[in-house]
Every structure is written in structure tokens, then in C-alpha cells.
Design a protein around this motif. Structure first.
Motif, PDB file in Angstrom:
ATOM      1  N   VAL A  65      12.270  45.894   1.940  1.00 35.28           N
ATOM      2  CA  VAL A  65      12.223  46.388   0.557  1.00 35.28           C
ATOM      3  C   VAL A  65      13.155  45.582  -0.332  1.00 35.28           C
ATOM      4  O   VAL A  65      12.803  45.225  -1.469  1.00 35.28           O
ATOM      5  CB  VAL A  65      12.586  47.883   0.521  1.00 35.28           C
ATOM      6  CG1 VAL A  65      12.745  48.367  -0.923  1.00 35.28           C
ATOM      7  CG2 VAL A  65      11.513  48.703   1.215  1.00 35.28           C
ATOM      8  N   GLU A  66      14.349  45.245   0.160  1.00 29.86           N
ATOM      9  CA  GLU A  66      15.268  44.448  -0.654  1.00 29.86           C
ATOM     10  C   GLU A  66      14.721  43.043  -0.877  1.00 29.86           C
ATOM     11  O   GLU A  66      14.878  42.474  -1.965  1.00 29.86           O
ATOM     12  CB  GLU A  66      16.637  44.379   0.038  1.00 29.86           C
ATOM     13  CG  GLU A  66      17.677  43.545  -0.677  1.00 29.86           C
ATOM     14  CD  GLU A  66      18.018  44.058  -2.066  1.00 29.86           C
ATOM     15  OE1 GLU A  66      18.609  43.297  -2.853  1.00 29.86           O
ATOM     16  OE2 GLU A  66      17.682  45.227  -2.383  1.00 29.86           O
ATOM     17  N   LYS A  67      14.056  42.485   0.127  1.00 28.13           N
ATOM     18  CA  LYS A  67      13.424  41.177  -0.040  1.00 28.13           C
ATOM     19  C   LYS A  67      12.335  41.243  -1.104  1.00 28.13           C
ATOM     20  O   LYS A  67      12.244  40.344  -1.965  1.00 28.13           O
ATOM     21  CB  LYS A  67      12.837  40.719   1.293  1.00 28.13           C
ATOM     22  CG  LYS A  67      12.146  39.364   1.229  1.00 28.13           C
ATOM     23  CD  LYS A  67      11.542  38.999   2.574  1.00 28.13           C
ATOM     24  CE  LYS A  67      10.786  37.677   2.480  1.00 28.13           C
ATOM     25  NZ  LYS A  67      10.157  37.309   3.780  1.00 28.13           N
ATOM     26  N   HIS A  68      11.524  42.294  -1.084  1.00 25.15           N
ATOM     27  CA  HIS A  68      10.481  42.474  -2.096  1.00 25.15           C
ATOM     28  C   HIS A  68      11.099  42.617  -3.486  1.00 25.15           C
ATOM     29  O   HIS A  68      10.604  42.048  -4.463  1.00 25.15           O
ATOM     30  CB  HIS A  68       9.635  43.698  -1.755  1.00 25.15           C
ATOM     31  CG  HIS A  68       8.677  44.089  -2.833  1.00 25.15           C
ATOM     32  ND1 HIS A  68       7.502  43.421  -3.068  1.00 25.15           N
ATOM     33  CD2 HIS A  68       8.738  45.086  -3.765  1.00 25.15           C
ATOM     34  CE1 HIS A  68       6.874  43.983  -4.082  1.00 25.15           C
ATOM     35  NE2 HIS A  68       7.608  44.996  -4.518  1.00 25.15           N
ATOM     36  N   ARG A  69      12.200  43.359  -3.582  1.00 27.22           N
ATOM     37  CA  ARG A  69      12.847  43.556  -4.872  1.00 27.22           C
ATOM     38  C   ARG A  69      13.413  42.241  -5.408  1.00 27.22           C
ATOM     39  O   ARG A  69      13.318  41.945  -6.597  1.00 27.22           O
ATOM     40  CB  ARG A  69      13.963  44.591  -4.741  1.00 27.22           C
ATOM     41  CG  ARG A  69      14.524  45.083  -6.062  1.00 27.22           C
ATOM     42  CD  ARG A  69      15.621  46.112  -5.827  1.00 27.22           C
ATOM     43  NE  ARG A  69      16.813  45.468  -5.295  1.00 27.22           N
ATOM     44  CZ  ARG A  69      17.779  44.931  -6.049  1.00 27.22           C
ATOM     45  NH1 ARG A  69      17.675  44.954  -7.365  1.00 27.22           N
ATOM     46  NH2 ARG A  69      18.837  44.375  -5.482  1.00 27.22           N
TER      47      ARG A  69
END
Length: 538
Positions: free
Chosen positions: A445-449
Motif C-alpha cells: 500500500v505504501e508503494k502504491h501511495r
């Protein structure tokens, strides 16, 4: 007439559906015959009698639980957003230091406050008063800082901020354990005039009172969450102050608890028991193991075993701390005063704590992940398109934690009714497996953000942030891993019939310090030294 005749023809041609309808109705009514209805009714009545009671002395402490949970959901769970509004990356590190420092300090103070509760068990109301004052003052100071009330003391703002965080940590550390213990004492006294008082019934009723206050505080936090930080802090401080005034005014309703002749317990008279026992065992390392249990100091074991419980081969040398030195010119009390002799109970408790160290060591990385997840998830939430909905994800995590802990305990007790150790170990294993999945989801999720931020320059094109529901899986998994592993660890440490009641009250504080305290400290270290750590690893 034609319609009626056609329907009559269909009925005569297909009478099977009528038969099936009557059969199904008969089977349905047969399930609820009179005897079965009576059984269900009396089962429900017995369950209600076991779990519910109206105790005026327990209602007012529940008000404190309500205000505590209100502060937990509206403030503490998203405390990092207090520091990170319009903050840079360097400010984010300082915010993490404040938030995780508060968590670590609260976990450390929890141990000392539980120790004080053992020493001054007859003064719970006074200690609760001090904790309420500390918590309320911390909230008010943090709110006044945002209001700009200390703008003329800009050079002291950081000092006031540190004072507010410390007061908040002090209140959080002891308020809930003391209030829950006070509620349990009132419920025990409420049952004093009845026969066959069961500890399980008192605990179940305490859980019901606590759950009710928890749900009420959580729901009230929803509209309060959308208010500004200053208003949120001041309102929560006022609610906590009002609930304490009601708690204090209800003093005549509380049951008086008889305090023993010695106001301090053995744990308070002899602090740092583990250090004393290990020191005495090292001083007595030259002594031979006794040939009779009578050579142990204050030995009270009906089995006449020569090895003290728990029987761990690597820890058998600690038994020497309880061996009476017959050739010594000093008496038993003198040997105890100079630190060369400890009681059997002290040795057993020390061995039990040392036996738990391998299990506690496995939770260090778990605590780091839990601390990082709780910290950064809230920060991610305010950088989404609907930051006002973050409170619902916080409630999702809390509800998941409580539900999975209760459901897993119920199911495992049905599947393995006599294997309590196996039940707790299965919960710990399941929580560890979920933590691995949670770390993967947090990273993804942090990579996507980050990719979303790189594609959209928000400084020029405005805010087109990702949906907040991207964060729902990680909040759900954080609740799952916390509810499984932490409650499994608590059951693993205190679910032993040999442990005293004071030791069962003390071990959860150590569990909290190992997971939350050390985990929060490791999170601070990794945030400030991440580049150096990565260079060493690579």
C-alpha cells in the motif's frame, strides 16, 4: 370463474407442493417444541444471571472507562496527526519520536504503576485521582499549545509539549488497570453476601461493564473526530474531568474493602525480586543441592520435590538461592537481609519469568511491526481523499481485535477443552502468520501511495489522492495480529495455576512493555537510523 377453475385444476394436478409446504411447516414447529423452548429459555436466563448484574458501585468507574476510551479513539490512536499537519519529512521524524516515545514511556510506567498498586492496594481512589489529573492536564496542555495560548513562550513550546506528552503517558499507563481492578473489587464485594462466589463470574461481569463503556466511548468518538485538534483535546479533557467528579461524588456507594494488617504486599516490601534471587543464587553457587525439601527456605510443597517449580534444567541453579546454609553463623532472617537467602516463592516466580524470556524475544519484531503499523497507518489516512473517515478504520481495527480474541478463545476452548497451552500457542502462531501478511500489505500500500504521489505533482495540480479504503486491509490485519498474538501471549504467561494473584497482575505489564515499549523504541531507532542500517545490510 375461469381463473378459479384453472387454479383448482393446477392444484389437483400438482398436489405435491401443498404436501411439501405442510411437511416443512410441521418440521419447523417440531424444532420449537415446548421442552426445547424451555431449555433455550432457561439457558438464556442462566447466562444473563451469570454475566449481568446491576452494581451502582461499578457504574461510576465505568464512566472513567468511557472517557478513557473516548480519548483513546479520538486522540491517542491518531496522535501522530497532531504533529504532522503541514509537516515536512524532518518534522515527521520528530513526530514519530514524540508518538512512539509516549508509547514506550507509557509501557514502562505501566510496570511501575502495577508495582505501586500491589504496594498501596488500599488507596486505589487516590491513585486514580492522580492519574486522572495527569491525563486531563496532558490533554489540556496539548490543546492550549494548538490554541496558541503559549505563543509568548515560543522557546518553551517544545518543553511544554514534552510535559504534555509525559502527563499523557502517565495517565494512559495506569488509569485503565487501576479502574478495572477497582471495578473488579466492587463486583467482588457486591457478591460477598452470596454463596459460592466464583472468580469467573466476577471476571465475566467486569468484562460486560467494560465492553459497554468501550462501545459507548468509541461511538461518541466518531462525531468528535471530525472536529479540530484543539477542540478535540479540550472536549476530551472536560469529559474526563466530569466523569471523575461523578466517580468521586459516588464515594458513599462504594463497598469498603478490608485491607490486610500489612498495607504492603510481599512484592512491595522486597522490590527487584529477580535481581535479588539471581544474586543470591550466584553467591550460593558452591552449595550442594539439598537432600530434603526441609532445607529450602519457607518451603510449602506437599509433593516433597527436590527441584522447585518450574522444572527447567537450565534454570535449576537458581534453586540454590532458597537453600538454607546450615554452616552459617547467621540466622535465616539475617541471611535474607544480607541477600544470601530468598524464599521458595520468590525463587519460583523468578524462574518462571526467566523461562518466559525466549517467548518474549520472539515478540520484539512483532512489536516493531505493530508500532510502525499503528503510527504510519494513521499518517497515511490523513493523506487520502477522505481523512474524516479514518475514525472508521480505527474502529475497524479495534472491533477486529476484540472480536477475534473472543471468538478464537471460544472456538479453541471447544475444540481443545483441556489443552490450554495448546490453545494459546495456536493463537500466537496464527498471529505471527498474520503479521507476515500484514507487513507485505503495508509495504504494498505504501508503494502504491508513493507511485501515486510521483505521478501527480500535488503542488501544481491539486489533490487527487488515493481512496482511504485502500488502507482498510492493513487496519484489519493489524487488528487480527494484535487480537490473536497479544491475547495468546497473555494467556500463555498467566494461565498457570501455580501463579499468585499478584504475579498474574504483574505479567501483563511486562508483556505490554516487551511488545509496545521495546517495539516503539525500535521504531524510533529505525526511523532515525534507517539509512545507516540499510547501508550496513547492503
Amino acid at each position: 370463474m375461469e381463473g378459479i377453475s384453472k387454479q383448482a385444476e393446477m392444484t389437483t394436478k400438482n398436489p405435491d407442493w401443498i404436501t411439501r409446504l405442510f411437511k416443512s411447516m410441521f418440521n419447523l414447529f417440531s424444532l420449537f417444541n415446548l421442552s426445547r423452548t424451555n431449555t433455550i429459555f432457561f439457558t438464556c436466563i442462566s447466562w444473563i444471571k451469570f454475566n449481568f448484574c446491576f452494581c451502582k458501585a461499578a457504574a461510576f468507574p465505568s464512566g472513567l472507562v468511557f472517557s478513557y476510551k473516548l480519548a483513546e479513539k479520538a486522540i491517542v490512536s491518531v496522535f501522530i496527526t497532531y504533529f504532522t499537519e503541514d509537516a515536512s519529512e524532518s518534522d515527521l521524524r520528530i513526530a514519530i519520536a514524540f508518538v512512539n516515545g509516549q508509547e514506550a514511556l507509557s509501557a514502562l510506567l505501566y510496570i511501575f504503576i502495577v508495582y505501586l498498586s500491589q504496594a498501596f492496594s488500599g488507596h486505589l481512589k487516590r491513585i486514580i485521582f492522580c492519574l486522572i489529573v495527569a491525563y486531563t492536564c496532558g490533554l489540556v496542555i496539548l490543546g492550549l499549545i494548538l490554541f496558541g495560548s503559549f505563543s509568548f513562550l515560543e522557546e518553551l513550546v517544545y518543553l511544554l509539549l514534552i510535559i504534555g506528552v509525559i502527563l499523557l503517558a502517565v495517565g494512559r499507563a495506569g488509569l485503565m488497570p487501576f479502574v478495572r481492578r477497582f471495578t473488579a473489587e466492587q463486583l467482588e464485594a457486591h457478591e460477598a453476601d452470596k454463596k459460592n462466589i466464583k472468580e469467573e463470574r466476577v471476571k465475566a461481569r467486569e468484562e460486560i461493564w467494560w465492553r459497554f463503556a468501550w462501545v459507548a466511548g468509541s461511538f461518541v468518538a466518531i462525531p468528535l473526530f471530525n472536529r479540530s485538534w484543539p477542540l478535540r483535546l479540550i472536549t476530551t479533557g472536560w469529559v474526563m474531568g466530569i466523569t471523575f467528579v461523578l466517580f468521586y461524588l459516588a464515594t458513599p456507594l462504594y463497598h469498603k474493602r478490608e485491607v490486610a494488617a500489612t498495607s504492603t504486599t510481599r512484592i512491595a516490601e522486597k522490590p527487584f525480586t529477580c535481581i535479588r534471587v539471581v544474586r543470591a543464587a550466584l553467591l550460593n553457587r558452591h552449595m550442594e543441592y539439598p537432600s530434603s525439601p526441609a532445607h529450602f527456605f519457607h518451603y510449602k510443597n506437599i509433593n516433597d520435590e527436590l527441584e522447585l517449580w518450574p522444572q527447567v534444567k537450565l534454570l535449576r541453579w537458581i534453586d540454590k538461592a532458597a537453600i538454607i546454609e546450615s554452616e552459617s553463623t547467621l540466622g535465616h532472617e539475617e541471611q535474607e537481609k544480607v541477600g544470601r537467602l530468598c524464599s521458595v516463592t520468590e525463587v519460583q516466580e523468578t524462574k518462571y519469568i526467566l523461562k518466559l524470556i525466549p517467548m518474549w524475544s520472539t515478540f520484539l519484531v512483532f512489536g516493531l511491526l505493530l508500532s510502525a503499523g499503528n503510527t504510519f497507518s494513521a499518517q497515511q489516512g490523513i493523506q487520502t481523499e477522505s481523512p474524516d473517515l479514518l475514525i472508521y478504520l480505527v474502529l475497524l481495527q479495534s472491533i477486529t481485535r476484540e472480536t477475534v480474541s473472543t471468538l478464537s478463545r471460544f472456538l479453541l476452548s471447544k475444540w481443545f477443552p483441556k489443552a490450554r497451552l495448546k490453545q494459546n500457542m495456536m493463537r500466537i502462531w496464527a498471529g505471527m502468520l498474520v503479521s507476515v501478511l500484514c507487513s507485505v500489505v503495508l509495504w504494498w500500500v505504501e508503494k502504491h501511495r508513493r507511485l501515486d504521489i510521483d505521478k501527480n505533482d500535488y503542488r501544481f495540480y491539486g489533490y487527487n489522492l488515493m481512496s482511504i479504503w485502500w488502507l482498510a486491509p492493513q487496519f484489519l490485519l493489524l487488528g487480527l495480529m494484535d487480537g490473536l498474538a497479544m491475547y495468546g501471549l497473555e494467556g500463555f504467561t498467566i494461565d498457570d495455576d501455580h501463579l499468585s494473584r499478584s504475579m498474574k497482575n504483574f505479567l501483563p505489564a511486562i508483556n505490554t512493555f516487551i511488545v509496545t515499549g521495546i517495539g516503539s523504541t525500535l521504531n524510533i531507532i529505525f526511523v532515525f537510523c534507517s539509512n545507516k542500517i540499510l547501508s550496513i545490510i547492503v
